[in-house]
Design an enzyme around this catalytic site. Structure first.
Site, PDB file in Angstrom:
ATOM      1  N   HIS A   1      32.664  42.969 -22.695  1.00 10.13           N
ATOM      2  CA  HIS A   1      33.982  42.487 -23.089  1.00 10.13           C
ATOM      3  C   HIS A   1      35.002  42.632 -21.961  1.00 10.13           C
ATOM      4  O   HIS A   1      35.767  41.727 -21.653  1.00 10.13           O
ATOM      5  CB  HIS A   1      34.475  43.254 -24.322  1.00 10.13           C
ATOM      6  CG  HIS A   1      35.907  43.017 -24.585  1.00 10.13           C
ATOM      7  ND1 HIS A   1      36.340  41.931 -25.299  1.00 10.13           N
ATOM      8  CD2 HIS A   1      37.020  43.647 -24.144  1.00 10.13           C
ATOM      9  CE1 HIS A   1      37.645  41.941 -25.314  1.00 10.13           C
ATOM     10  NE2 HIS A   1      38.090  42.978 -24.627  1.00 10.13           N
TER      11      HIS A   1
ATOM     12  N   ARG B   1      32.463  23.906 -28.190  1.00 13.18           N
ATOM     13  CA  ARG B   1      31.594  24.628 -29.136  1.00 13.18           C
ATOM     14  C   ARG B   1      32.327  24.740 -30.472  1.00 13.18           C
ATOM     15  O   ARG B   1      33.112  25.668 -30.677  1.00 13.18           O
ATOM     16  CB  ARG B   1      31.281  26.026 -28.618  1.00 13.18           C
ATOM     17  CG  ARG B   1      30.323  26.078 -27.434  1.00 13.18           C
ATOM     18  CD  ARG B   1      30.051  27.536 -27.060  1.00 13.18           C
ATOM     19  NE  ARG B   1      28.869  27.703 -26.249  1.00 13.18           N
ATOM     20  CZ  ARG B   1      28.879  27.857 -24.922  1.00 13.18           C
ATOM     21  NH1 ARG B   1      30.022  27.843 -24.264  1.00 13.18           N
ATOM     22  NH2 ARG B   1      27.748  28.017 -24.259  1.00 13.18           N
TER      23      ARG B   1
ATOM     24  N   ARG C   1      30.308  19.257 -29.595  1.00 14.22           N
ATOM     25  CA  ARG C   1      28.989  19.570 -30.153  1.00 14.22           C
ATOM     26  C   ARG C   1      29.133  19.844 -31.636  1.00 14.22           C
ATOM     27  O   ARG C   1      29.991  20.620 -32.054  1.00 14.22           O
ATOM     28  CB  ARG C   1      28.432  20.805 -29.445  1.00 14.22           C
ATOM     29  CG  ARG C   1      27.095  21.250 -30.013  1.00 14.22           C
ATOM     30  CD  ARG C   1      26.465  22.300 -29.164  1.00 14.22           C
ATOM     31  NE  ARG C   1      27.080  23.600 -29.353  1.00 14.22           N
ATOM     32  CZ  ARG C   1      26.725  24.679 -28.662  1.00 14.22           C
ATOM     33  NH1 ARG C   1      25.811  24.592 -27.714  1.00 14.22           N
ATOM     34  NH2 ARG C   1      27.309  25.837 -28.887  1.00 14.22           N
TER      35      ARG C   1
ATOM     36  N   GLU D   1      17.900  21.374 -24.881  1.00 13.84           N
ATOM     37  CA  GLU D   1      17.783  22.829 -24.753  1.00 13.84           C
ATOM     38  C   GLU D   1      16.456  23.328 -25.327  1.00 13.84           C
ATOM     39  O   GLU D   1      16.185  24.507 -25.354  1.00 13.84           O
ATOM     40  CB  GLU D   1      18.970  23.539 -25.399  1.00 13.84           C
ATOM     41  CG  GLU D   1      19.293  23.115 -26.810  1.00 13.84           C
ATOM     42  CD  GLU D   1      20.618  23.695 -27.332  1.00 13.84           C
ATOM     43  OE1 GLU D   1      21.123  24.666 -26.773  1.00 13.84           O
ATOM     44  OE2 GLU D   1      21.130  23.144 -28.334  1.00 13.84           O
TER      45      GLU D   1
ATOM     46  N   ASN E   1      21.095  27.732 -21.219  1.00  8.01           N
ATOM     47  CA  ASN E   1      21.056  29.077 -21.826  1.00  8.01           C
ATOM     48  C   ASN E   1      19.878  29.174 -22.792  1.00  8.01           C
ATOM     49  O   ASN E   1      19.159  30.166 -22.812  1.00  8.01           O
ATOM     50  CB  ASN E   1      22.355  29.371 -22.587  1.00  8.01           C
ATOM     51  CG  ASN E   1      23.579  29.186 -21.722  1.00  8.01           C
ATOM     52  OD1 ASN E   1      23.457  29.123 -20.505  1.00  8.01           O
ATOM     53  ND2 ASN E   1      24.735  29.082 -22.339  1.00  8.01           N
ATOM     54  N   ASP E   2      19.700  28.128 -23.583  1.00  7.01           N
ATOM     55  CA  ASP E   2      18.565  28.122 -24.507  1.00  7.01           C
ATOM     56  C   ASP E   2      17.304  27.562 -23.850  1.00  7.01           C
ATOM     57  O   ASP E   2      16.212  28.059 -24.091  1.00  7.01           O
ATOM     58  CB  ASP E   2      18.908  27.310 -25.761  1.00  7.01           C
ATOM     59  CG  ASP E   2      19.717  28.144 -26.743  1.00  7.01           C
ATOM     60  OD1 ASP E   2      19.355  29.320 -26.949  1.00  7.01           O
ATOM     61  OD2 ASP E   2      20.725  27.641 -27.275  1.00  7.01           O
TER      62      ASP E   2
ATOM     63  N   ARG F   1      17.185  35.512 -24.830  1.00  5.19           N
ATOM     64  CA  ARG F   1      18.291  35.557 -23.873  1.00  5.19           C
ATOM     65  C   ARG F   1      19.177  36.791 -24.044  1.00  5.19           C
ATOM     66  O   ARG F   1      19.997  37.099 -23.201  1.00  5.19           O
ATOM     67  CB  ARG F   1      19.120  34.261 -23.952  1.00  5.19           C
ATOM     68  CG  ARG F   1      19.950  34.081 -25.188  1.00  5.19           C
ATOM     69  CD  ARG F   1      20.423  32.632 -25.338  1.00  5.19           C
ATOM     70  NE  ARG F   1      21.861  32.491 -25.272  1.00  5.19           N
ATOM     71  CZ  ARG F   1      22.525  31.386 -25.602  1.00  5.19           C
ATOM     72  NH1 ARG F   1      21.864  30.300 -25.997  1.00  5.19           N
ATOM     73  NH2 ARG F   1      23.809  31.322 -25.513  1.00  5.19           N
TER      74      ARG F   1
ATOM     75  N   CYS G   1      25.618  21.812 -19.641  1.00  3.24           N
ATOM     76  CA  CYS G   1      26.719  22.657 -20.106  1.00  3.24           C
ATOM     77  C   CYS G   1      26.289  24.105 -20.255  1.00  3.24           C
ATOM     78  O   CYS G   1      27.058  24.944 -20.685  1.00  3.24           O
ATOM     79  CB  CYS G   1      27.294  22.121 -21.413  1.00  3.24           C
ATOM     80  SG  CYS G   1      26.079  22.013 -22.724  1.00  3.24           S
TER      81      CYS G   1
END
Ligand code: PEP
Ligand code: MG
Length: 566
Positions: A185, A292, A328, A427, A450-451, A461, A498
């Site tokens: 964070h 998103r 998306r 993805e 990422n996926d 991940r 992306c």
């Protein structure tokens, strides 16, 4: 010199402000007067709520509205009847002291969240933060007030809690924490505030004391305490060079993203809502490559209505002033949950009932979102994108629903833009492999690395233990990307990316060479990517990409890129 992880770029030389979190020792005591103890607890709880409100008010001067949400979460937690009732019950039933009852409540809540997995990490941090304040108030222990810092300082701490980071004022020239990683964070917040930060710097707490001078290099993750004159001069020079570079990048804000030999691409930003639009534009984004929308759902108490969603999409489309916006559709499930919906229990939620799979099954939810999007389409340049598409059938089914809703809206006399696009995320490896077929139906692709990486390498991940397998530069991943781009181009469609890889300086030249048309990344990465693109010839990038996909290992690819960048 101490080493850590460079989490937010920059260099500073300033005084150390050591954030010493007071140690709170909880001893179990038997109380005679339980009513007085309950009253003491309730007074401390009220004070805690007031303290959080105060911190939120001070933080509001510097932070974006969505970054203040952490305080709303804290206020909600402090106002949770469950917290009040359970602590009161344990004081009354067990005749224990309030701080012990609060401590027990916190341990139980944390233990429950821990069994629920990574997604609840933030909740755990929130419970710790709120109950810590509460215990301090019960014991009369002072919590350090970071807003009181009034000279150039670098904060040294074990870790910074969300409420600590929200209190950083303009005197804070950086921070260095003993623990933490690039995605903790505090690191994310430091980036947003453009404050240099080194995290995971083992030994810093033992070595530094308030008033020491600290040279913080958050480009290379290096710290020097009480540096000599020559070191101070070197760090100051590096700070000036970095500031100049940041300034120089601003010149590129309105420049085209075009290589030295005239090949043009598009550099766009990823957003989670309207609050991020300004950042994308300020950093020269040529569009939004990923909105998103799950945050709209995750931030709500119930399924957001068509009207609520329409307003949210319209605001973003208008805010982008006619620049392309890829929205998306709902990507929920996996690690993303909703308070108002019970997901089925599955062994592998990441491979389960989520995203487009859920939307094609619960079509009402999907139709509501599509209607909102189609109604908003007349306010800008809309691209609708489906997440987690695995088969051509899924894509065609989803697109057919879009067309049905469009026809219904038109029949109702509602305007719909005639030229919105309908595309998909790539993805899942199956979609990458079959890209050539998919592009007969889809208007565009956006590669979700990422996926894509986690599914290709069969590597969660979120898992630290197997993170060595999370290899964006593995030639297998590069080949899947190549297949996707070529598949799109075969049918005259565009291919973007992306996932986080799109903004990685070490990936940009390769992706450019592989023919990627659009790169969508965090807003703060855009200008640097533009600098890279405008300094490269397309021919050279193609040569590099061709060599990279012939390598055996990710390390070999990285060596080639390092050589090239040099
Ligand atoms: C991706 O998978 O690369 C992506 C952009 O989507 P998310 O990170 O939201 O899963
Ligand atoms: Mg994804």
């Amino acid at each position: 010199m101490l080493k850590g992880i460079a989490a937010s770029a920059g260099v500073s030389v300033a005084k150390v402000y050591k954030l010493e979190t007071p140690e709170v020792v909880i001893v179990k005591k038997t109380v005679e007067d339980v009513d007085a103890e309950v009253a003491k607890f309730e007074a401390a709880l009220e004070k805690t709520k007031k303290d959080i409100e105060g911190v939120k008010e001070r933080a509001a001067k510097r932070l974006k509205p969505e970054e203040l949400e952490v305080f709303d979460a804290h206020l909600m937690m402090a106002g949770d009847p469950d917290l009040h009732d359970q602590v009161v019950a344990s004081i009354k039933n067990d005749s224990v002291n309030a701080e012990y009852a609060v401590d027990t409540y916190a341990s139980t809540a944390i233990a429950i969240f821990e069994t629920l997995g990574d997604y609840f990490k933030e909740r755990i941090a929130d419970v710790k933060d709120v109950t810590f304040r509460l215990k301090c108030n019960l014991l009369g222990v002072m919590i350090p007030d970071l807003t009181s810092i009034d000279e150039p300082s670098v904060i040294v701490a074990h870790d910074l809690t969300p409420s600590d980071t929200a209190q950083l004022n303009e005197w804070v020239k950086g921070f260095c924490t003993e623990i933490g990683g690039k995605t903790s964070h505090s690191a994310i917040m430091a980036n947003s505030l453009e404050i240099p930060a080194v995290v995971g710097c083992t030994g810093i707490l033992a070595a530094a004391k308030t008033g020491d001078v600290i040279a913080l290099d958050a480009l290379d993750g290096e710290i020097v305490l009480n540096p000599d004159e020559a070191t101070i001069a070197a760090y100051n020079a590096k700070a000036v060079a970095f500031a100049e570079e940041r300034e120089a990048l601003k010149v590129l804000k309105d420049a085209k993203s075009i290589t030295t030999d005239g090949h043009e691409v598009e550099l766009a930003g990823n957003i989670g809502g309207y609050a991020d639009v300004e950042g994308v534009l300020k950093n020269g984004g040529e569009g939004v490559g990923l909105f998103r929308t799950e945050f709209l759902y995750m931030g709500a108490k119930d399924w957001p209505t068509e009207e609520e969603q329409f307003q949210a999409y319209k605001q973003v489309l208008e805010g982008m002033g006619g620049k392309k916006v890829v929205v998306r559709t709902l990507d929920i499930g996996g690690d993303k949950h909703l308070d108002y919906y019970d997901f089925p229990q599955e062994m592998n939620p990441f491979l389960g009932y989520r995203a487009i799979r859920l939307c094609l099954d619960q079509k009402d939810i999907f139709r509501t979102q599509l209607r909102a999007l189609l109604r908003a389409s007349v306010y800008g340049k809309l691209c609708i994108m489906f997440p987690m598409i695995a088969t051509v059938q899924e894509f065609c089914d989803a697109k057919a629903i879009v067309k049905e809703e469009e026809a219904k809206l038109i029949a109702e006399g509602v305007a719909v833009s005639p030229d919105y696009q309908v595309g998909m995320m790539v993805e899942i490896p199956a979609a990458a492999v079959l890209a050539e077929q998919f592009s007969k139906y889809a208007d565009f692709f956006s590669i979700g690395t990422n996926d894509l990486i986690q599914y290709s390498m069969a590597c969660d991940r979120m898992s630290q233990k197997v993170s060595y397998l999370y290899q964006p530069w593995n030639p297998s991943i590069l080949r899947l990307i190549k297949m996707t781009i070529e598949g799109a181009h075969k049918n005259g469609k565009w291919a973007g990316m992306c996932g986080a890889m799109a903004g990685e300086p070490k990936a940009v030249p390769i992706l450019l060479g592989l023919g990627l048309d659009e790169f969508s990344m965090s807003a703060t990465q855009i200008l640097n990517a533009r600098k890279q693109v405008t300094n490269i010839s397309f021919e050279k990038a193609q040569e590099l990409a061709a060599k990279c996909i012939e390598q055996d290992t990710a390390d070999q690819v990285l060596d080639l890129v390092a050589e090239y960048i040099k």
